[in-house]
Design an enzyme around this catalytic site. Structure first.
Site, short mmCIF file in Angstrom:
data_model
loop_
_atom_site.label_atom_id
_atom_site.label_comp_id
_atom_site.label_asym_id
_atom_site.label_seq_id
_atom_site.Cartn_x
_atom_site.Cartn_y
_atom_site.Cartn_z
N LYS A 3 0.84 -1.20 0.00
CA LYS A 3 0.00 0.00 0.00
C LYS A 3 0.87 1.26 0.00
O LYS A 3 1.94 1.29 0.64
CB LYS A 3 -0.90 -0.03 1.23
CG LYS A 3 -1.95 1.08 1.30
CD LYS A 3 -2.83 0.87 2.54
CE LYS A 3 -3.90 1.93 2.69
NZ LYS A 3 -4.74 1.71 3.89
N SER A 54 -9.57 1.46 3.22
CA SER A 54 -8.74 2.28 2.36
C SER A 54 -7.66 1.50 1.62
O SER A 54 -6.98 2.03 0.76
CB SER A 54 -8.06 3.37 3.20
OG SER A 54 -7.18 2.79 4.16
N SER A 109 -9.76 -0.94 7.36
CA SER A 109 -9.24 -0.69 6.01
C SER A 109 -8.54 -1.87 5.36
O SER A 109 -8.28 -1.84 4.16
CB SER A 109 -8.28 0.51 6.03
OG SER A 109 -8.99 1.69 6.29
#
Length: 437
Positions: free
Chosen positions: A67, A142, A166
């Site tokens: 990420k 997210s 997330s």
């Protein structure tokens, strides 16, 4: 039981080239922020080492996705924000260091919800992350880019961060296993903050075994093959309030519970009065983000010095502007609001432990999200993911079936008073039951 996929490839260069081709062909998903241009060269070096009989570790040549708020040396770390597009990490995050030491190749950075604010992954740099299983709906957030990348075959494992759900929400939307480990502040070294009292970093993969392998390596532990916990006699608490009201999902959910019962699990309907307060509690990130991100920005090179500078530039998502303006009002920690939020975290932990003791249960089980995604806009997931986030307890989501339209349904397990050494074998036991159906 699902086979492990995170095994060293026979030919690293061939494997990396294959994955890069998948990334190139699936650009429309907006899952990837950028690839590491050194990946092919690194794979060639790993092939040479193998020919010499040298294996770096259990992930020798395995491609992983990270990420874009987790530092990878010499690569951009943008948090999805246009204003941070030129920011480059000077060193690897601690978890990335350990994965590389085990032989992993960090193939690419994943798009994300800008600043990790949302449960839908939309950023000013990368746009909306689409769900590979149904591109008309969101991949969640997210860590949606990480989830979409794994689900689309760009890699078989990825790292995400989880502050309020997330990792688990996008894993549920895309049919993956997603682990939110117990809160450990030391693991956050090299990771851009959202809410330092709730942030965690964890793996996203196709199976519990693969998630457990990545988890062990990330935490500096010696990985070993998990043994599935027999479910006979395991006591699971089912909070009815968390089951949601999505008819299609409820049909799958009740079928999953029946399968667990047939495998010997004992299910108990439990009440969690603390849920009423969880729904109305002020989010700690409102008190923490401005202070935390400003401290992080000051440690970076060639970037803005503050959140205010980012907002003033206009190079960020306009829809997040009101939220960031509100966040800038919190200029220090240990305010009455922050202290109340920290006290509430302890109360949630204590309430879950007390309920588990009162019912004599080993874990809570509930749908990861309350409803299926229907489009690209934010889908309120319900308060279930916040139980682990606020308590600091470990939780894992795994697919337990799919609705008739083809989207998966995630089942979340949370273990009060236990750590991942109990949670992961229990999850594997559940996964074995679902795979056998």
């Amino acid at each position: 039981m699902r086979k492990m996929r995170l095994i060293p490839p026979a030919e690293c260069r061939e494997e990396i080239a294959r994955r890069l081709d998948i990334i190139d062909r699936q650009r429309h998903l907006n899952a990837i922020s950028g690839v590491d241009p050194r990946a092919i060269k690194q794979a060639e070096c790993y092939d040479m080492l193998r020919r010499k009989g040298q294996i770096l570790g259990p992930l020798h040549g395995v491609p992983l996705i990270v990420k874009d708020n987790i530092a990878c040396a010499s690569l951009p770390i943008t948090l999805g924000c246009r204003r941070l597009a030129q920011l480059t990490a000077s060193a690897d995050a601690r978890v990335v260091q350990r994965l590389r030491a085990a032989g992993a190749i960090i193939l690419a950075r994943a798009n994300m919800s800008e600043f990790a604010f949302d449960v839908r992954s939309r950023s000013s740099l990368g746009g909306d992350v689409l769900n590979p299983l149904k591109p008309s709906v969101t991949a969640g957030g997210s860590s949606g880019g990480s989830a979409a990348a794994v689900a689309a075959g760009m890699a078989d494992g990825a790292l995400g961060t989880d502050t309020g759900g997330s990792i688990r929400i996008p894993s549920s939307y895309t049919g993956l296993v997603g682990l939110r480990p117990a809160f450990r502040r030391a693991m956050l070294d090299g990771i851009a903050p959202l809410s330092p009292s709730k942030d965690t970093v964890g793996p996203m993969a196709h199976s519990v075994q693969d998630a457990a392998l990545l988890h062990a390596i990330m935490h500096g532990e010696r990985p070993s093959l998990l043994e599935a916990m027999p479910l006979n006699g395991v006591r699971l608490g089912v909070p009815g309030e968390l089951e949601g009201d999505d008819p299609a999902q409820l049909k799958v959910w009740h079928s999953a519970l029946e399968r667990l019962q047939r495998a010997g699990a004992r299910l108990y309907k439990v009440d969690l009065p603390i849920l009423q307060e969880v729904r109305t509690q002020r989010c700690l990130s409102l008190s923490e983000f401005n202070v935390a991100i400003n401290g992080w920005l000051r440690r970076q090179k060639n970037g803005p010095a503050s959140l205010k500078e980012i907002v003033d530039s206009g190079e960020c998502l306009a829809e997040f502007m009101p939220l960031m303006e509100q966040m800038q009002l919190a200029t220090s920690l240990k305010t009455p609001q922050w202290l109340e939020g920290r006290r509430f975290q302890r109360r949630v932990n204590q309430a879950l432990a007390a309920t588990a003791e009162a019912y004599g249960i080993d874990a809570f089980v509930y749908p990861t999200v309350c409803r299926q995604p229907t489009g690209l806009e934010k889908m309120p997931p319900g308060c279930a993911p916040e139980l682990a986030a606020m308590s600091g307890l470990p939780a894992i989501t795994l697919p337990c079936g799919q609705v008739e339209q083809g989207l998966p349904v995630g089942l979340e397990l949370l273990t009060p008073g236990r750590d991942e050494r109990f949670l992961l074998p229990l999850a594997l036991g559940c996964e074995t039951v679902f795979d056998a159906a």
